[in-house]
Design a protein around this motif. Structure first.
Motif, PDB file in Angstrom:
ATOM      1  N   ILE A   1      55.135 -70.847  18.760  1.00  0.00           N
ATOM      2  CA  ILE A   1      53.691 -70.985  18.549  1.00  0.00           C
ATOM      3  C   ILE A   1      53.040 -69.619  18.363  1.00  0.00           C
ATOM      4  CG2 ILE A   1      51.541 -71.656  19.699  1.00  0.00           C
ATOM      5  CD1 ILE A   1      53.330 -73.941  21.004  1.00  0.00           C
ATOM      6  N   VAL A   2      53.410 -68.665  19.224  1.00  0.00           N
ATOM      7  CA  VAL A   2      52.828 -67.322  19.168  1.00  0.00           C
ATOM      8  C   VAL A   2      53.209 -66.619  17.863  1.00  0.00           C
ATOM      9  CG1 VAL A   2      52.914 -65.027  20.224  1.00  0.00           C
ATOM     10  CG2 VAL A   2      52.589 -67.059  21.660  1.00  0.00           C
TER      11      VAL A   2
ATOM     12  N   HIS B   1      47.513 -65.485  12.373  1.00  0.00           N
ATOM     13  CA  HIS B   1      46.154 -66.025  12.239  1.00  0.00           C
ATOM     14  C   HIS B   1      45.195 -65.431  13.267  1.00  0.00           C
ATOM     15  CE1 HIS B   1      47.593 -69.050   9.352  1.00  0.00           C
ATOM     16  NE2 HIS B   1      48.647 -69.123  10.123  1.00  0.00           N
ATOM     17  N   GLY B   2      45.520 -64.221  13.765  1.00  0.00           N
ATOM     18  CA  GLY B   2      44.564 -63.493  14.589  1.00  0.00           C
ATOM     19  C   GLY B   2      44.797 -63.511  16.087  1.00  0.00           C
ATOM     20  N   LEU B   3      45.860 -64.150  16.564  1.00  0.00           N
ATOM     21  CA  LEU B   3      46.115 -64.148  18.010  1.00  0.00           C
ATOM     22  C   LEU B   3      46.455 -62.734  18.469  1.00  0.00           C
ATOM     23  CD1 LEU B   3      46.514 -65.902  20.607  1.00  0.00           C
ATOM     24  CD2 LEU B   3      48.942 -65.960  20.045  1.00  0.00           C
ATOM     25  N   GLY B   4      45.763 -62.267  19.517  1.00  0.00           N
ATOM     26  CA  GLY B   4      45.996 -60.915  19.996  1.00  0.00           C
ATOM     27  C   GLY B   4      46.501 -60.812  21.423  1.00  0.00           C
ATOM     28  N   LEU B   5      46.301 -61.873  22.224  1.00  0.00           N
ATOM     29  CA  LEU B   5      46.654 -61.811  23.646  1.00  0.00           C
ATOM     30  C   LEU B   5      47.199 -63.148  24.112  1.00  0.00           C
ATOM     31  CD1 LEU B   5      46.517 -60.540  26.558  1.00  0.00           C
ATOM     32  CD2 LEU B   5      44.150 -61.378  26.653  1.00  0.00           C
ATOM     33  N   VAL B   6      48.310 -63.090  24.872  1.00  0.00           N
ATOM     34  CA  VAL B   6      48.861 -64.275  25.530  1.00  0.00           C
ATOM     35  C   VAL B   6      48.842 -64.034  27.036  1.00  0.00           C
ATOM     36  CG1 VAL B   6      50.836 -65.824  25.767  1.00  0.00           C
ATOM     37  CG2 VAL B   6      50.357 -64.755  23.556  1.00  0.00           C
TER      38      VAL B   6
ATOM     39  N   LEU C   1      57.610 -62.462  29.509  1.00  0.00           N
ATOM     40  CA  LEU C   1      56.605 -61.543  28.983  1.00  0.00           C
ATOM     41  C   LEU C   1      57.167 -60.628  27.895  1.00  0.00           C
ATOM     42  CD1 LEU C   1      54.709 -60.499  32.273  1.00  0.00           C
ATOM     43  CD2 LEU C   1      54.274 -62.432  30.747  1.00  0.00           C
ATOM     44  N   GLU C   2      58.373 -60.091  28.121  1.00  0.00           N
ATOM     45  CA  GLU C   2      58.939 -59.159  27.145  1.00  0.00           C
ATOM     46  C   GLU C   2      59.257 -59.853  25.823  1.00  0.00           C
ATOM     47  OE1 GLU C   2      58.886 -55.934  27.334  1.00  0.00           O
ATOM     48  OE2 GLU C   2      57.920 -56.224  29.282  1.00  0.00           O
ATOM     49  N   ASP C   3      59.776 -61.069  25.897  1.00  0.00           N
ATOM     50  CA  ASP C   3      60.071 -61.813  24.665  1.00  0.00           C
ATOM     51  C   ASP C   3      58.799 -62.049  23.859  1.00  0.00           C
ATOM     52  OD1 ASP C   3      62.823 -62.045  25.059  1.00  0.00           O
ATOM     53  OD2 ASP C   3      62.578 -63.799  26.350  1.00  0.00           O
ATOM     54  N   LEU C   4      57.706 -62.365  24.558  1.00  0.00           N
ATOM     55  CA  LEU C   4      56.438 -62.598  23.865  1.00  0.00           C
ATOM     56  C   LEU C   4      55.892 -61.298  23.281  1.00  0.00           C
ATOM     57  CD1 LEU C   4      54.891 -65.134  26.376  1.00  0.00           C
ATOM     58  CD2 LEU C   4      55.253 -65.570  23.942  1.00  0.00           C
ATOM     59  N   ARG C   5      56.036 -60.195  24.024  1.00  0.00           N
ATOM     60  CA  ARG C   5      55.566 -58.899  23.506  1.00  0.00           C
ATOM     61  C   ARG C   5      56.322 -58.512  22.239  1.00  0.00           C
ATOM     62  NH1 ARG C   5      55.505 -56.831  29.597  1.00  0.00           N
ATOM     63  NH2 ARG C   5      53.348 -57.432  30.138  1.00  0.00           N
ATOM     64  N   SER C   6      57.570 -58.950  22.154  1.00  0.00           N
ATOM     65  CA  SER C   6      58.373 -58.623  20.965  1.00  0.00           C
ATOM     66  C   SER C   6      57.803 -59.280  19.706  1.00  0.00           C
ATOM     67  CB  SER C   6      59.829 -59.054  21.169  1.00  0.00           C
ATOM     68  OG  SER C   6      59.950 -60.467  21.085  1.00  0.00           O
ATOM     69  N   LYS C   7      56.916 -60.270  19.889  1.00  0.00           N
ATOM     70  CA  LYS C   7      56.271 -60.925  18.745  1.00  0.00           C
ATOM     71  C   LYS C   7      55.040 -60.142  18.261  1.00  0.00           C
ATOM     72  CE  LYS C   7      59.110 -64.407  18.752  1.00  0.00           C
ATOM     73  NZ  LYS C   7      60.106 -64.539  17.655  1.00  0.00           N
ATOM     74  N   GLY C   8      54.755 -59.031  18.939  1.00  0.00           N
ATOM     75  CA  GLY C   8      53.658 -58.183  18.477  1.00  0.00           C
ATOM     76  C   GLY C   8      52.301 -58.527  19.048  1.00  0.00           C
TER      77      GLY C   8
END
Length: 605
Positions: free
Chosen positions: A144-145, A151-156, A169-176
């Motif tokens: 999803i991320v 489309h503009g998502l900046g923070l999870v 957290l690290e896996d999600l950060r790898s998505k930029g």
């Protein structure tokens, strides 16, 4: 009624302020405001009013520091827990728009909704507990991320739904995208006072989703003032909620009843937020035990849950370990409550309760047919129209320009509302939103709100009997969705095998609930068999949710009935399968297809 009138023009308010500091309600800071419960009874947690306000202060300041402003979009891919409530209230405090989606939805279902509205912040659970099993949300959230980043998502912000599951957290950060754990994020938020942005009554508050029969789910924008006034009217006057009340509505964050229930804070009432199966860990006694132990005064659920208790002869009042004396009301919605279940509930629960079948919908985020503690409860009927809701029943065969009331009074027809009401949606989100809004509710009978329900209203007492949907929207066990969601899965995963399909709900007079029926037309050279049937079920379950899985999947050997311009004729198929005798009009391009469905219905009665 369209364009929507601007109710209370010039007035300013904040939705979250009205819930956190309820007017005319004696609320002690130390009183319990929210209880979060799951299938794991050891994980019960409580927040006092002071603690809830403090968490909203921290979350609001953290969102503001992250760049969220008035009209910003904040989304939740979260279960029904206190953190989801805090995120919702914090978004509203800033004047941002909140949208919630339950973690049991598949990736396709989530993206069909969120890509439309482009959230800048996403709250997501790391894992959830359901039906005795721990389900990680990490894989779905990463997908999803990855798409929402475009489309503009900046923070999870990752909520620790289960303590022993990886936050990822690290896996999600790898998505930029910037990623934070919920607890740390709140702890490190700016230490500033909680400030509520004062906004017009018509300021957007929520986006909810309602699926039609074509295209993507429609993103309905609801207003702060309309939602607040409508909910407080229903809670305070129709339900008698007060600071002495405790409301527990069994719902997910996707359903409008979640939004409806959290507004009970505005009456000073406390909330029970529950996520998990209604049948764990004590089988059919699970929710009655929770109602007993938490001294719930108002319990809301689906008709499907109450009919399940009836089918299994579960009578909580006969269990000596339960104390249901605090219970004042049971509310049932999502689908009509059968008359036999009305009688059963009064045998299975304390006889002093107000059992109320209620109806309204995502479209109005509230009720057209409401409870009333002062009126009799009649088996099979909704007690009354909501105060201020000018509803009526019109002849379904009326011409659009001249809708006529049903004759004689009390006959079945289409539910309409004939005067404006404050909780009318503001618009549909995105380009062409006003046109989509008008087409959804005002095209059938211009000037009247056409709700899409087939009903009968008792002329003597104003009670409503729900007879099903008058359009092609599917509503099994009260979970409302559009056939387009099923078609999208077929197109994506079975395009080479399935040439066409029609998906409708069947509810015959003898049926307790609606069954989703999917009929497919195979591509040339491809064969329909049990193996394909199971693969379709698996894909729908994975991509959408278990609730979307059709109960019937068959080959449509006569083809899919269509109009001359190629539009699928779902409503006629639905009516045929449901045992209704219908006349097809001259616009049916292939009437032989409808004949095949008549034969199928006769052979599968």
């Amino acid at each position: 009624m369209f364009p929507r009138p601007d109710f209370f023009a010039g007035a300013l308010l904040n939705f979250a302020e009205n819930l956190l500091f309820p007017a005319n309600a004696e609320v002690n800071e130390s009183d319990i405001a929210v209880i979060t419960a799951t299938e794991n009874e050891e994980h019960l947690s409580e927040l006092s009013w002071a603690e809830l306000r403090e968490q909203v202060r921290r979350c609001t300041n953290a969102l503001r520091a992250a760049g969220v402003e008035e009209n910003g979009i904040v989304a939740g891919f979260v279960a029904n827990h206190a953190q989801a409530l805090v995120a919702l209230l914090s978004s509203a405090a800033l004047g941002a728009i909140w949208t919630g989606i339950s973690p049991d939805n598949g990736v396709s279902a989530v993206l069909d909704r969120l890509v439309q509205i482009r959230p800048q912040v996403l709250f997501a659970d790391n894992a959830t507990l359901y039906n005795g099993k721990e389900w990680t949300g990490k894989g779905k959230t990463l997908e999803i991320v990855e798409e929402l980043k475009k489309h503009g998502l900046g923070l999870v912000v990752v909520v620790e739904g289960l303590k022993n599951a990886d936050l990822g957290l690290e896996d999600l950060r790898s998505k930029g995208v910037k990623t934070e754990g919920y607890e740390n994020w709140l702890k490190n938020s700016p230490d500033e006072p909680l400030v509520f942005k004062q906004l017009p009554s018509s300021h957007p508050l929520y986006v909810l989703y309602s699926s039609g029969t074509t295209g993507l789910p429609k993103a309905i924008v609801h207003t702060a003032g309309g939602t607040l006034l409508q909910h407080k009217k229903e809670h305070f006057i129709h339900c008698s909620l007060s600071p002495a009340s405790r409301l527990f509505y069994f719902t997910t964050t996707s359903w409008m009843m979640h939004h409806w229930s959290v507004s009970a804070l505005a009456c000073g009432s406390s909330l029970v937020l529950y996520s998990g199966s209604p049948f764990k860990p004590h089988s059919y006694s699970s929710l009655p035990r929770l109602i007993s132990s938490l001294k719930v005064t108002h319990f809301g659920t689906s008709a499907a849950y109450l009919t399940a208790l009836e089918a299994n002869n579960i009578r909580p009042i006969e269990d000596p370990t339960l104390d249901l004396s605090a219970l004042e009301a049971i509310y049932s919605t999502a689908s009509p409550l059968p008359p036999s279940t009305f009688a059963f509930v009064y045998e299975a629960f304390p006889a002093h309760i107000n059992l109320a079948s209620i109806t309204g919908g995502t479209d109005i985020i509230s009720l057209f047919g409401a409870p009333c503690p002062l009126l009799p409860v009649r088996a099979g009927e909704i007690q009354c129209a909501g105060l201020g809701m000018a509803i009526g029943v019109v002849d379904s065969a009326s011409p659009p320009e001249a809708p006529s009331p049903v004759e004689p009074a009390g006959s079945p027809g289409d539910l309409v509302c004939v005067k404006p009401f404050p909780c009318q949606p503001l618009t549909f989100f995105g380009p062409g939103g006003d046109d989509k809004y008008r087409a959804a509710y005002f095209e059938r009978f211009p000037g009247l709100w056409h709700h899409g329900d087939f009903v009968r209203m008792d002329p003597a007492n104003g009670g409503l009997v729900m007879l099903g949907r008058s359009d092609g929207v599917l509503k099994p066990a009260g979970v409302r969705f559009g056939s387009a969601e099923i078609y999208n899965v077929l197109t994506r995963f079975f395009g080479a095998e399935i040439e066409d399909a029609v998906c409708v709900g069947r509810r015959r007079e003898t049926d307790r609930d609606e069954t989703v029926c999917l009929f497919v037309v195979m591509a040339e050279g491809k064969v329909f068999d049990d193996e394909l049937r199971e693969r379709v079920k698996s894909a729908v379950r994975r991509e959408l949710s278990p609730r979307h899985v059709p109960g019937v999947i068959e080959e449509a050997r006569g083809g899919v009935p269509k109009t001359g311009n190629g539009k699928k004729i779902e409503v006629a198929v639905k009516q045929i399968l449901s045992g209704m005798h219908i006349k097809t009009n001259a616009s049916v391009a292939n009437p032989e297809a409808l004949e095949w469905f008549r034969e199928w219905a006769k052979n599968n009665a």
